[in-house]
Design a protein around this motif. Sequence first.
Motif, PDB file in Angstrom:
ATOM      1  N   ARG A  13       0.829  -1.212   0.000  1.00  0.00           N
ATOM      2  CA  ARG A  13       0.000   0.000   0.000  1.00  0.00           C
ATOM      3  C   ARG A  13       0.865   1.264   0.000  1.00  0.00           C
ATOM      4  NH1 ARG A  13      -4.289  -2.145  -1.467  1.00  0.00           N
ATOM      5  NH2 ARG A  13      -5.446  -3.569  -0.120  1.00  0.00           N
ATOM      6  N   VAL A  34      -5.149  11.486   5.572  1.00  0.00           N
ATOM      7  CA  VAL A  34      -5.138  11.334   7.026  1.00  0.00           C
ATOM      8  C   VAL A  34      -3.685  11.388   7.466  1.00  0.00           C
ATOM      9  CG1 VAL A  34      -5.736   9.813   8.953  1.00  0.00           C
ATOM     10  CG2 VAL A  34      -7.174   9.850   6.892  1.00  0.00           C
ATOM     11  N   ASP A  92      -5.178   3.519   0.462  1.00  0.00           N
ATOM     12  CA  ASP A  92      -6.104   2.519   1.017  1.00  0.00           C
ATOM     13  C   ASP A  92      -6.593   1.553  -0.069  1.00  0.00           C
ATOM     14  OD1 ASP A  92      -8.112   3.848  -0.366  1.00  0.00           O
ATOM     15  OD2 ASP A  92      -9.470   3.910   1.334  1.00  0.00           O
ATOM     16  N   CYS A  93      -7.360   0.561   0.344  1.00  0.00           N
ATOM     17  CA  CYS A  93      -7.787  -0.531  -0.530  1.00  0.00           C
ATOM     18  C   CYS A  93      -8.613  -0.060  -1.724  1.00  0.00           C
ATOM     19  CB  CYS A  93      -8.591  -1.553   0.281  1.00  0.00           C
ATOM     20  SG  CYS A  93     -10.022  -0.802   1.113  1.00  0.00           S
ATOM     21  N   THR A  97      -8.080   7.223  -0.597  1.00  0.00           N
ATOM     22  CA  THR A  97      -7.662   7.898   0.647  1.00  0.00           C
ATOM     23  C   THR A  97      -6.187   7.600   0.863  1.00  0.00           C
ATOM     24  OG1 THR A  97      -9.837   7.604   1.684  1.00  0.00           O
ATOM     25  CG2 THR A  97      -7.997   8.047   3.165  1.00  0.00           C
ATOM     26  N   PHE A 117      -7.726  17.203  16.808  1.00  0.00           N
ATOM     27  CA  PHE A 117      -8.843  16.538  17.484  1.00  0.00           C
ATOM     28  C   PHE A 117      -8.754  16.685  19.007  1.00  0.00           C
ATOM     29  CE2 PHE A 117      -8.186  14.421  13.418  1.00  0.00           C
ATOM     30  CZ  PHE A 117      -9.462  14.473  12.888  1.00  0.00           C
TER      31      PHE A 117
ATOM     32  N   ASP B  27     -20.796  19.484   0.421  1.00  0.00           N
ATOM     33  CA  ASP B  27     -21.895  19.746  -0.511  1.00  0.00           C
ATOM     34  C   ASP B  27     -22.848  18.562  -0.636  1.00  0.00           C
ATOM     35  OD1 ASP B  27     -20.643  22.107  -0.936  1.00  0.00           O
ATOM     36  OD2 ASP B  27     -19.795  21.575  -2.888  1.00  0.00           O
ATOM     37  N   HIS B  28     -22.347  17.365  -0.315  1.00  0.00           N
ATOM     38  CA  HIS B  28     -23.183  16.169  -0.389  1.00  0.00           C
ATOM     39  C   HIS B  28     -23.804  15.827   0.965  1.00  0.00           C
ATOM     40  CE1 HIS B  28     -21.608  15.449  -4.414  1.00  0.00           C
ATOM     41  NE2 HIS B  28     -20.386  15.621  -3.937  1.00  0.00           N
ATOM     42  N   PRO B  32     -16.109  13.381   6.406  1.00  0.00           N
ATOM     43  CA  PRO B  32     -15.214  12.226   6.437  1.00  0.00           C
ATOM     44  C   PRO B  32     -14.976  11.766   7.878  1.00  0.00           C
ATOM     45  CG  PRO B  32     -13.974  14.226   5.915  1.00  0.00           C
ATOM     46  CD  PRO B  32     -15.410  14.612   6.007  1.00  0.00           C
ATOM     47  N   VAL B  34     -12.497   9.439  10.071  1.00  0.00           N
ATOM     48  CA  VAL B  34     -11.270   8.673  10.228  1.00  0.00           C
ATOM     49  C   VAL B  34     -11.499   7.708  11.383  1.00  0.00           C
ATOM     50  CG1 VAL B  34      -8.799   8.801  10.733  1.00  0.00           C
ATOM     51  CG2 VAL B  34      -9.924  10.675   9.487  1.00  0.00           C
ATOM     52  N   GLN B  36      -9.919   5.028  14.061  1.00  0.00           N
ATOM     53  CA  GLN B  36      -8.692   4.563  14.712  1.00  0.00           C
ATOM     54  C   GLN B  36      -9.028   3.537  15.793  1.00  0.00           C
ATOM     55  OE1 GLN B  36      -6.416   7.494  17.000  1.00  0.00           O
ATOM     56  NE2 GLN B  36      -4.502   6.467  16.495  1.00  0.00           N
ATOM     57  N   LEU B  46     -11.021   5.086   6.300  1.00  0.00           N
ATOM     58  CA  LEU B  46     -11.775   6.334   6.246  1.00  0.00           C
ATOM     59  C   LEU B  46     -13.118   6.018   5.612  1.00  0.00           C
ATOM     60  CD1 LEU B  46     -10.803   9.923   5.605  1.00  0.00           C
ATOM     61  CD2 LEU B  46     -12.517   8.952   4.088  1.00  0.00           C
ATOM     62  N   TRP B  48     -17.510   7.665   5.284  1.00  0.00           N
ATOM     63  CA  TRP B  48     -18.269   8.913   5.214  1.00  0.00           C
ATOM     64  C   TRP B  48     -19.542   8.796   6.038  1.00  0.00           C
ATOM     65  CZ3 TRP B  48     -16.263  13.165   2.747  1.00  0.00           C
ATOM     66  CH2 TRP B  48     -15.089  12.927   2.003  1.00  0.00           C
ATOM     67  N   ARG B  68     -21.400   5.971  -0.383  1.00  0.00           N
ATOM     68  CA  ARG B  68     -21.595   6.883  -1.521  1.00  0.00           C
ATOM     69  C   ARG B  68     -21.937   6.112  -2.785  1.00  0.00           C
ATOM     70  NH1 ARG B  68     -16.176  10.224  -1.446  1.00  0.00           N
ATOM     71  NH2 ARG B  68     -15.427   8.078  -1.325  1.00  0.00           N
ATOM     72  N   LEU B  90     -14.683  12.280  17.989  1.00  0.00           N
ATOM     73  CA  LEU B  90     -14.072  13.598  18.184  1.00  0.00           C
ATOM     74  C   LEU B  90     -14.213  14.427  16.913  1.00  0.00           C
ATOM     75  CD1 LEU B  90     -10.725  12.450  19.898  1.00  0.00           C
ATOM     76  CD2 LEU B  90     -12.908  13.015  20.987  1.00  0.00           C
ATOM     77  N   LEU B  91     -14.497  15.716  17.095  1.00  0.00           N
ATOM     78  CA  LEU B  91     -14.635  16.637  15.962  1.00  0.00           C
ATOM     79  C   LEU B  91     -13.355  17.464  15.861  1.00  0.00           C
ATOM     80  CD1 LEU B  91     -16.709  17.724  13.847  1.00  0.00           C
ATOM     81  CD2 LEU B  91     -17.371  19.429  15.556  1.00  0.00           C
ATOM     82  N   ASP B  96     -15.138  19.900  10.427  1.00  0.00           N
ATOM     83  CA  ASP B  96     -15.539  19.225   9.188  1.00  0.00           C
ATOM     84  C   ASP B  96     -14.903  17.846   8.988  1.00  0.00           C
ATOM     85  OD1 ASP B  96     -12.992  20.006   8.592  1.00  0.00           O
ATOM     86  OD2 ASP B  96     -13.534  21.264   6.882  1.00  0.00           O
ATOM     87  N   THR B  97     -14.359  17.274  10.058  1.00  0.00           N
ATOM     88  CA  THR B  97     -13.835  15.897  10.038  1.00  0.00           C
ATOM     89  C   THR B  97     -14.084  15.291  11.410  1.00  0.00           C
ATOM     90  OG1 THR B  97     -12.048  16.485   8.500  1.00  0.00           O
ATOM     91  CG2 THR B  97     -11.758  14.463   9.780  1.00  0.00           C
ATOM     92  N   VAL B  98     -14.483  14.017  11.443  1.00  0.00           N
ATOM     93  CA  VAL B  98     -14.615  13.353  12.736  1.00  0.00           C
ATOM     94  C   VAL B  98     -13.603  12.219  12.846  1.00  0.00           C
ATOM     95  CG1 VAL B  98     -17.046  13.977  13.127  1.00  0.00           C
ATOM     96  CG2 VAL B  98     -16.495  11.829  11.938  1.00  0.00           C
ATOM     97  N   LEU B  99     -13.215  11.946  14.073  1.00  0.00           N
ATOM     98  CA  LEU B  99     -12.312  10.840  14.382  1.00  0.00           C
ATOM     99  C   LEU B  99     -13.057   9.884  15.297  1.00  0.00           C
ATOM    100  CD1 LEU B  99      -9.492   9.457  14.438  1.00  0.00           C
ATOM    101  CD2 LEU B  99      -8.892  10.987  16.327  1.00  0.00           C
ATOM    102  N   CYS B 116      -7.331  -0.906   6.172  1.00  0.00           N
ATOM    103  CA  CYS B 116      -7.460  -0.637   4.732  1.00  0.00           C
ATOM    104  C   CYS B 116      -6.162  -0.073   4.149  1.00  0.00           C
ATOM    105  CB  CYS B 116      -8.608   0.328   4.485  1.00  0.00           C
ATOM    106  SG  CYS B 116     -10.217  -0.436   4.832  1.00  0.00           S
TER     107      CYS B 116
END
Lengths: 121, 121
Positions: A13, A34, A92-93, A97, A117, B27-28, B32, B34, B36, B46, B48, B68, B90-91, B96-99, B116
């Motif tokens: 990868r 990431v 990633d797979c 990403t 975060f 927009d959708h 994203p 992430v 862990q 990752l 959505w 998607r 966590l934001l 605009d990204t969460v963990l 992945c």
Amino acid sequence: MRDNDVVPLPTSRRLDSTTLDTVTYDDHGLVPAVVQETTSRDVLMLAWMDAEALRRTLETHRATYWSRSRQSHWVKGETSGNTQHVRDVLLDCDGDTVLLLVDQTGPACHTGALTCFTVSP
Amino acid sequence: MRDNDVVPLPTSRRLDSTTLDTVTYDDHGLVPAVVQETTSRDVLMLAWMDAEALRRTLETHRATYWSRSRQSHWVKGETSGNTQHVRDVLLDCDGDTVLLLVDQTGPACHTGALTCFTVSP
């Protein structure tokens, strides 16, 4: 998923200049990146890269991203000094990403927090 | 960046039902996520999430995403058994990204790899 008849899946990868064309970009030509610290293993942040940012990152080992708000490239730490030395870039797979393994100097977040975060250093 | 006059920044980056409206979607209508692993600290994948996936994840602690390609929700491990128990969401500083910090059962990747971003288990 990739079309294996056209672009063979990498056996590793790890991205390099020869496998750069296996990345799938979104409608804006971007891929989410990431970013993880190699020593602490903290997830530091998520940023966006276009093909050029990815190419520059692989070439220079300095994390280079695409700013969606400013519509321009930026090198992490160029202003703040809080640089990211990129050891590895993994795809990633699904090929859409990337994971950057970096040595972070100073806090990663523009707020002064160690990661984007967390709240305090 | 957030407009601090409208939505105050959280004092913690931990999301819950009371801070769910501080998330910024693209927009959708997606953000994203992430993922862990809490023990190994591996970055697993990752995915959505839309607001509903996020709400369900916080409520059930089972990682729920938006596909998607299929345009529908999916619960990680519902078919494979390789579930993700979500300990924390966590934001990030920009909202605009969460963990997701999860306890992963089995391999996280549909290829059978642990993550992945790796090839073999």
